[in-house]
Design an enzyme around this catalytic site. Structure first.
Site, PDB file in Angstrom:
ATOM      1  N   HIS A  97       0.852  -1.196   0.000  1.00 57.91           N
ATOM      2  CA  HIS A  97       0.000   0.000   0.000  1.00 57.91           C
ATOM      3  C   HIS A  97       0.888   1.246   0.000  1.00 57.91           C
ATOM      4  O   HIS A  97       1.959   1.256   0.617  1.00 57.91           O
ATOM      5  CB  HIS A  97      -0.914  -0.008   1.233  1.00 57.91           C
ATOM      6  CG  HIS A  97      -1.993   1.024   1.129  1.00 57.91           C
ATOM      7  ND1 HIS A  97      -1.752   2.357   1.399  1.00 57.91           N
ATOM      8  CD2 HIS A  97      -3.282   0.939   0.741  1.00 57.91           C
ATOM      9  CE1 HIS A  97      -2.871   3.037   1.186  1.00 57.91           C
ATOM     10  NE2 HIS A  97      -3.817   2.203   0.790  1.00 57.91           N
ATOM     11  N   GLU A 169      -3.810   2.506  -7.151  1.00 59.68           N
ATOM     12  CA  GLU A 169      -4.231   3.580  -6.254  1.00 59.68           C
ATOM     13  C   GLU A 169      -3.292   4.774  -6.445  1.00 59.68           C
ATOM     14  O   GLU A 169      -2.219   4.821  -5.819  1.00 59.68           O
ATOM     15  CB  GLU A 169      -4.158   3.114  -4.796  1.00 59.68           C
ATOM     16  CG  GLU A 169      -5.023   1.916  -4.477  1.00 59.68           C
ATOM     17  CD  GLU A 169      -5.331   1.808  -2.991  1.00 59.68           C
ATOM     18  OE1 GLU A 169      -6.508   1.658  -2.667  1.00 59.68           O
ATOM     19  OE2 GLU A 169      -4.402   1.903  -2.157  1.00 59.68           O
TER      20      GLU A 169
END
Ligand code: 13P
Length: 259
Positions: A97, A169
């Site tokens: 992430h 993302e």
């Protein structure tokens, strides 16, 4: 075009304690019983995983962890083994992430070790990639994402890639003041997201052949009930990884129902 089941994930980050996680999980279970066209997972904090696992066990909602160790076991203070995640019933683990890459200093090499370790113990990695605002404005979007894919997926073969989800993302779209200390945080437009999803799919096809078209690609970054439908109607966007809006059961359910 291969039709794929839409996958919606809720990344609860370090936002909910144990009691709040229990409450949210219970509400989601009672609101989401009839999910034929969509796969759902939630990623609570490590400390809430056991309770949430019990609550969702007879529901269509699957369990994900937010991170794990590149090691299996041993003297690694503070680390979480993939074996324990498996024991708790996790099916997925979020790896790489942007908050871990860019705030907590994780490298592509470390993420690659974690991807291998997750697969070794039967967990499906949700591998996150994405460029920052400055990388985008300097024309490096494709280069940055291609490098993250290449290095994070080093030595992953075509059998293994089938068990991986890629989450695109863009850092500038993530509702995180740690990542975006100033300025407005905006979601990618459907056009921006589509362009990158097509690029990622092409990259996967060039690395793995036609299997590349079967790898689910989730979009993440300020997904909300208002923009979910437009993003999820794009054929190369197979799902969403939702942060802030997944903490509110009404919003999360609305995102899922928009499919
Ligand atoms: P937000 O939906 O809060 O922008 O977070 C996205 C994300 O980082 C999901 O992993």
């Amino acid at each position: 075009m291969i039709s794929m089941q839409t996958i919606i994930g809720g990344n609860w980050k370090m936002q909910l304690g144990i009691k709040e996680s229990i409450q949210l999980a219970k509400t989601l279970v009672s609101s989401l019983q009839d999910l034929e066209r969509v796969k759902i997972y939630v990623a609570p904090s490590f400390v809430a995983l056991p309770e949430v696992a019990t609550i969702i066990q007879n529901s269509p909602i699957k369990l994900a962890a937010q991170n794990m160790s590149e090691y299996e076991s041993g003297a690694y203070t503070g680390e979480i083994s993939p074996l324990w995640l498996k024991e708790l019933g996790c099916e997925y683990v979020i790896l790489g992430h942007s908050e871990r890459r860019r705030i907590l200093g994780e490298s592509n090499e470390l993420i690659n070790k974690k991807v291998h370790n997750a697969l070794k113990y039967g967990l499906k990695p949700i591998l996150c990639i994405g460029e920052s605002a400055s990388e985008r404005s300097s024309g490096k979007v494709k280069e940055v994402n291609a490098r993250q894919l290449e290095k994070s997926l080093k030595d992953i073969d075509s059998d293994q890639i089938k068990n991986i989800i890629i989450a695109y993302e863009p850092v500038w779209a993530i509702n995180s003041r740690g990542l975006n200390p100033t300025g407005e945080i905006v979601p990618a437009t459907p056009k921006q997201a589509e362009e990158m999803h097509n690029f990622i799919q092409q990259w996967l096809v060039s690395a793995y052949g036609n299997i590349g078209k079967e790898i689910p690609l989730q979009y993440g970054g300020s997904v909300k009930p208002e923009n979910a439908k437009d993003l999820l109607s794009i054929s190369s966007i197979h799902g969403a990884l939702v942060g802030g809006a997944s903490l509110n059961s009404t919003d999360f359910v609305q995102i899922i129902r928009s499919i």
